[in-house]
Design an enzyme around this catalytic site. Sequence first.
Site, mmCIF file in Angstrom:
data_model
loop_
_atom_site.group_PDB
_atom_site.id
_atom_site.type_symbol
_atom_site.label_atom_id
_atom_site.label_comp_id
_atom_site.label_asym_id
_atom_site.label_seq_id
_atom_site.Cartn_x
_atom_site.Cartn_y
_atom_site.Cartn_z
ATOM 1 N N GLN A 130 0.933 -1.237 0.043
ATOM 2 C CA GLN A 130 0.040 -0.165 0.000
ATOM 3 C C GLN A 130 0.964 1.170 -0.064
ATOM 4 O O GLN A 130 2.039 1.273 0.192
ATOM 5 C CB GLN A 130 -0.956 -0.046 1.234
ATOM 6 C CG GLN A 130 -0.327 -0.068 2.626
ATOM 7 C CD GLN A 130 -1.322 -0.389 3.671
ATOM 8 O OE1 GLN A 130 -1.416 0.720 4.619
ATOM 9 N NE2 GLN A 130 -1.936 -1.511 3.772
ATOM 10 N N HIS A 140 0.256 5.933 0.776
ATOM 11 C CA HIS A 140 -0.581 6.960 1.371
ATOM 12 C C HIS A 140 -0.148 8.265 0.475
ATOM 13 O O HIS A 140 1.075 8.481 0.409
ATOM 14 C CB HIS A 140 -0.420 7.052 2.851
ATOM 15 C CG HIS A 140 -0.386 5.834 3.562
ATOM 16 N ND1 HIS A 140 -1.857 5.097 3.610
ATOM 17 C CD2 HIS A 140 0.323 5.103 4.372
ATOM 18 C CE1 HIS A 140 -1.465 4.071 4.451
ATOM 19 N NE2 HIS A 140 -0.239 4.033 4.769
ATOM 20 N N GLU A 187 3.834 8.519 8.410
ATOM 21 C CA GLU A 187 3.821 7.482 9.510
ATOM 22 C C GLU A 187 5.000 7.065 9.936
ATOM 23 O O GLU A 187 6.238 7.020 9.214
ATOM 24 C CB GLU A 187 2.816 6.054 9.369
ATOM 25 C CG GLU A 187 3.092 5.424 8.208
ATOM 26 C CD GLU A 187 2.175 4.542 7.724
ATOM 27 O OE1 GLU A 187 1.157 4.305 8.381
ATOM 28 O OE2 GLU A 187 2.301 3.547 6.841
ATOM 29 N N HIS A 241 4.759 0.355 0.877
ATOM 30 C CA HIS A 241 5.232 -0.563 1.966
ATOM 31 C C HIS A 241 4.499 -1.531 2.131
ATOM 32 O O HIS A 241 3.197 -1.775 1.556
ATOM 33 C CB HIS A 241 5.344 0.308 3.329
ATOM 34 C CG HIS A 241 4.096 1.077 3.417
ATOM 35 N ND1 HIS A 241 3.712 2.301 2.852
ATOM 36 C CD2 HIS A 241 2.732 0.592 4.249
ATOM 37 C CE1 HIS A 241 2.516 2.494 3.262
ATOM 38 N NE2 HIS A 241 2.198 1.861 4.175
ATOM 39 N N ARG A 268 -4.393 0.618 -1.700
ATOM 40 C CA ARG A 268 -4.087 -0.922 -1.959
ATOM 41 C C ARG A 268 -3.524 -1.014 -3.263
ATOM 42 O O ARG A 268 -4.461 -0.886 -4.083
ATOM 43 C CB ARG A 268 -4.799 -2.042 -1.169
ATOM 44 C CG ARG A 268 -5.065 -2.066 0.065
ATOM 45 C CD ARG A 268 -5.828 -3.036 0.364
ATOM 46 N NE ARG A 268 -7.285 -3.039 0.186
ATOM 47 C CZ ARG A 268 -8.184 -2.484 1.045
ATOM 48 N NH1 ARG A 268 -7.771 -2.149 2.322
ATOM 49 N NH2 ARG A 268 -9.662 -2.193 0.522
#
Length: 266
Positions: free
Chosen positions: A60, A62, A77, A135, A155
């Site tokens: 996935q 972001h 993150e 990642h 995804r």
Amino acid sequence: MSGRGLPMKMVEKVWGRTHLPPPFAAPEGQRIGEIWFEPPPELPGILAKYLFTSEKLSVQVHPSDAQAPAGSRGKEECWLVLDAEPGATLAIGFERSVGADEMRAAALDGSIERLLAWHPVQAGDFFYLPAGTVHAIGPGLSLVEIQQNSDVTYRLYDYGRPRDLHLDEGIAVASGAPCDPANMRPVGESGAATLVEGPHFRLDRVAGAPAEAVAARYAGPLLVMPLAGAADIGGERIEAGGCGLAADIAAVDLGACRSALLTQPA
């Protein structure tokens, strides 16, 4: 308000576990993959949670704040590995530069997993993931994740599970480059360490009371996550496995806490 504990939510995941490490316990028959803490109104932009894996998570990516859908935040993150079974791995970025067309083809036929850079991990390893980093997390891991409070996840590949993929959106924001080695480092299982300093949040691990220089960086409200021992926040005791909101660093007593994470927006 000087301090309070945050409500905790257990989230079932297909890759979660029926047995969790202490001090947590999964409800009977449930596969818990995430335990996260409700972001308080004082700090709406940051989310703290635990992850527990028994299977691989999806491949996935972001978006950044600029790339996220209107009204949404992006998602940067970081992960601190708390426990890792022998052979456990994480994938961060690609082994080599990968173009958009190759990424799409690899996502469709599943070979994207082999293009990723998989890293053997152990307790005390730390990873920072800028937005756009492709990642995946392997099985056999327990980790803490601190992130921008966003649920925008694209995804690219999901091992045949019956969940939607988001190839157009994901490839549009994905970096096809290897991960910067500076974003991966061992910090050990204990001891003080500055883990993140911006652009979206700061994060420190402390062992007992924080050093004066660390405490000076934490002006205003912050989150406190005891990892070993308990913290006192304005007279409220927060045990290991919990997360508390403090009005400021002066309200936090970590004298009985052998290890804790401090975090707040940058």
